[in-house]
Design a protein around this motif. Structure first.
Motif, short mmCIF file in Angstrom:
data_model
loop_
_atom_site.label_atom_id
_atom_site.label_comp_id
_atom_site.label_asym_id
_atom_site.label_seq_id
_atom_site.Cartn_x
_atom_site.Cartn_y
_atom_site.Cartn_z
N SER A 264 11.31 17.40 20.59
CA SER A 264 9.83 17.73 20.47
C SER A 264 9.50 19.16 19.85
O SER A 264 10.53 19.91 20.19
N HIS A 524 13.04 17.86 30.32
CA HIS A 524 12.91 17.11 28.67
C HIS A 524 11.78 17.91 28.27
O HIS A 524 10.79 18.40 28.61
N ARG A 525 11.98 18.07 26.81
CA ARG A 525 11.15 18.92 26.30
C ARG A 525 9.92 17.78 25.57
O ARG A 525 10.34 17.06 24.92
N ILE A 526 8.68 18.27 25.76
CA ILE A 526 7.57 17.20 25.26
C ILE A 526 6.64 18.40 24.81
O ILE A 526 6.31 19.33 25.63
N SER A 527 5.97 18.00 23.39
CA SER A 527 5.25 18.97 22.98
C SER A 527 3.73 18.58 23.45
O SER A 527 3.38 17.72 23.51
N GLU A 530 2.00 16.44 21.00
CA GLU A 530 2.31 14.97 21.01
C GLU A 530 1.28 14.39 22.24
O GLU A 530 0.76 13.30 21.80
N VAL A 531 1.22 14.86 23.23
CA VAL A 531 0.57 14.22 24.17
C VAL A 531 -1.27 14.36 23.92
O VAL A 531 -1.90 13.36 24.15
N ILE A 586 3.92 7.28 24.25
CA ILE A 586 5.06 8.17 24.14
C ILE A 586 6.25 7.80 25.14
O ILE A 586 7.15 7.51 24.91
N ALA A 590 5.76 11.36 29.53
CA ALA A 590 4.79 12.14 29.04
C ALA A 590 3.44 12.10 29.67
O ALA A 590 2.34 12.70 29.23
#
Ligand code: WTA
Length: 648
Positions: A264, A524-527, A530-531, A586, A590
């Motif tokens: 992300s 865990h990388r989540i932007s 994105e969400v 996703i 997420a």
């Protein structure tokens, strides 16, 4: 950030390595001396010693076109050969993996077995028209086939793109499309806490969103009914069983692409991080040897998933090239109960165990009686990765898993860095709970301020890397400009990691979390973007703002604020529908933990959503100055409703 810094400064406990570790350590302080004298020569030595080459490189680093660095650029090698073939003469019967399935089935896979499986699949892939440079998506659970698939790609020169099995059809399709993958390797399903993750069904869903896939290979694992399309879908077993157990490895150039792994960034579009062959292998073999202090007869367990970079570097390429015997576990840490991991450590007499702080916090919550029910005395070294470990979790790990006897290596690195960058070395470093200590030999990190100047002891700023290193990413797939913009544009010549960090008074490095709009959920990388995009793609949603708020177990939890189209009112049903929607778009990781429906989002006069304010509200902090808000009254409204709508 100030608050955090002050807390950390109170941490004065220090642990020296045991005499045994000091006397027998793979890496001695000579490593630092050598690397400090001549970094390039240090890496050259590692590359020549650790890799079996078809053609040895004559040049170490080509920096003529920075930041598009090249390492060992005229060298030729094959990574599958380095992980398998070269061990067979002396160690064909050595176990590569003790594999433990979640339901309790096991496999003992020797280097010879793994070699044959990889060759059979390599031959089958070639028959399906996959060749050098072609991209292959791998969407599997943690069964041996995920390792076999990665190595088969490496063997024939295909580029693998492993997509974590927890991602949804749409996330998979996005990644297939970005990489233009022509084949996907999947399974009927994966076991997760006794349930089936319907991998093939998800692949079917993604295939309606992409046109690149020509063939699908399906491993049989969970045995439920699935649909197979004649001519396109092939059972793994059927297409590999009659293939030869030998397959000549493709001769690869050092800078040919090895894999793409999506991660992300600050926009909704995931970045395809590109790694190449020789520099990557140099980085992972060197660090696996020095940081984990791996010995010939060790049993090593990196309890990560191959869907993330940790699995790529420290389950597959590093350990196998170093001829390590590993444990690999398929399922959830609490299946069938919270003793599972400790049971596995006792059963295989694991010496080295590597996991994430989020897992450690879960172990703490489950209770010390679980590890105490097992004999963990085989353990010598413990590692952590993925996010800052808070000192109390470190101490818990030290006391209850390590029995106060084990070294702990808190390893900082990223998908982009390819291998560990900042970490204690077990025979050298006095560790402090919560600190990643300092850069490894050959790595030159810095903490810089807004202007790009290095900060001193006791000060904080942004983490940067000053000089290129062999296992660094080479670009963002298909988007060189994004590579430059994201990593090399903040301060000329410096790699910008996106993490905050500080030095304590002794110069130890303390990581302080992300400084961009990227959340770190359970490591865990989540932007946030994105969400937000996923939420806004729901027909009822007008606008969404997403932030990470601190959470006891997952480190950060996703909190969302949404305004609706045509109404200010939503109910619990809509909230659960929205959470499910994000999960569909996703993947379950997420899913927002809380969603607050609001008439409007707090914005600056220029229209920027004030995420920091939302974070403060979510964490019920005292609010800072909100006078620049265009719609200040929304704040008190939000504050009263920042309820946790989580139901899990
Ligand atoms: C964070 C995982 C503190 C950091 C290998 C980094 C850490 C991001 C640590 C990369 C650590 C990783 N201490 N933070 N020991 N290790 N991080 O790409 O924010 O999934 O930028 O790679 O995780 O996550 P990624």
């Amino acid at each position: 950030m100030n608050e955090k810094i002050e807390n950390l400064l109170e941490e004065n406990r220090k642990f020296s390595p045991s005499e045994n570790l000091v006397n027998n350590a793979n890496a001695t302080s000579d490593w630092f001396t050598e690397a400090n004298e001549d970094r390039i020569e240090f890496w050259k030595k590692q590359a020549l010693e650790r890799i079996t080459w078809y053609k040895e490189p004559t040049e170490v680093l080509d920096d003529s076109n920075a930041p598009f660095y090249k390492w060992f650029k005229d060298g030729e090698l094959n990574l599958s050969y380095n992980c398998l073939d070269r061990h067979l003469e002396t160690d064909a019967d050595r176990v590569a993996f003790y594999w433990e399935g979640e339901p309790g089935d096991t496999q003992e896979i020797t280097y010879q077995d793994l070699y044959e499986r990889v060759c059979r699949l390599s031959n089958a892939l070639k028959k399906l028209n996959v060749g050098k440079g072609d991209r292959v998506a791998i969407y599997l659970g943690m069964t041996p086939e995920i390792v076999v698939s990665m190595l088969a790609c490496a063997r024939i020169g295909a580029v693998h793109s492993v997509v974590f099995g927890g991602f949804s059809s749409e996330a998979l399709a996005d990644r297939i499309n970005d990489a233009q993958a022509k084949l996907v390797i999947t399974a009927d399903g994966a076991w997760r806490r006794g349930d089936i993750v319907p991998l093939k069904e998800n692949v079917d869903g993604s295939l309606s969103l992409t046109e690149y896939i020509e063939n699908v290979i399906v491993v049989k694992r969970t045995n439920q009914e699935i649909s197979m399309v004649e001519g396109r879908d092939h059972w793994y077993e059927d297409i590999t069983k009659n293939e030869s157990s030998e397959c000549e490895p493709e001769v690869m150039n050092a800078e040919d692409m090895l894999y793409i792994l999506y991660t992300s960034g600050t926009t909704a579009k995931p970045k395809g991080i590109v790694h190449t062959q020789a520099g990557y292998l140099t980085g992972v073999t060197t660090t696996h040897h020095e940081v984990f202090d791996i010995k010939d007869d060790d049993i090593y367990w990196c309890a990560a998933d191959c869907g993330w970079v940790t699995g790529h570097s420290y389950i597959v390429y590093g350990p196998l090239a170093n001829k390590t015997t590993s444990v690999m576990y398929e399922g959830a840490p609490n299946a069938p109960d919270e003793k599972r991991l400790w049971n596995i450590i006792e059963k295989y007499k694991v010496n080295i165990f590597y996991t994430a702080p989020t897992a450690i916090r879960a172990f703490m919550k489950w209770g010390v009686e679980h590890p105490q029910a097992h004999d963990l005395s085989s353990l010598r070294l413990l590692g952590t990765v993925g996010e800052p470990i808070n000192p109390e979790a470190w101490m818990w790990y030290h006391q209850n898993i390590g029995n106060e006897q084990c070294a702990i290596v808190d390893t900082w690195w990223q998908t982009e860095t390819g291998s560990i960058m900042i970490s204690p070395l077990p025979g050298i470093t006095d560790t402090k709970p919560g600190s990643a200590c300092g850069p490894l030999p050959g790595i030159e990190s810095a903490i810089i301020d807004e202007k790009g100047n290095e900060v001193g002891k006791g000060e904080g700023g942004y983490l940067a890397i000053k000089t290129p290193w062999p296992s660094m990413l080479r670009t963002v797939y298909g988007d060189d400009q994004r590579y430059i913009d994201t990593y090399w544009s903040q301060h000329k010549g410096l790699y910008f990691a996106g993490d905050g960090a500080k030095y304590d008074d002794e110069g130890y490095v303390w990581l302080l979390g992300r400084v961009d709009d990227v959340m770190n959920i359970s490591g865990h990388r989540i932007s946030t973007a994105e969400v937000e995009s996923a939420l806004v793609s729901h027909e009822a949603v007008a606008e969404a703002a997403v932030i990470g708020r601190s959470d006891e177990i997952s480190g950060e939890a996703i909190a969302a604020f949404v305004s609706l189209i045509g109404t200010d009112q939503g109910d619990e049903n809509l909230i659960s529908e929205l959470r499910q929607h994000v999960s569909d778009k996703i993947g379950p990781i997420a899913k927002p933990k809380s969603i607050v429906i609001t008439a409007d989002l707090p914005k600056t006069r220029s229209g920027k959503i004030m995420r920091r304010l939302l974070k403060d509200i979510s964490e019920e902090r005292k609010l800072g100055d909100v006078t620049t808000l265009a719609n200040a009254d929304i704040v008190s409204e939000l504050q009263s409703r920042a309820i946790d709508s989580d139901d899990e």
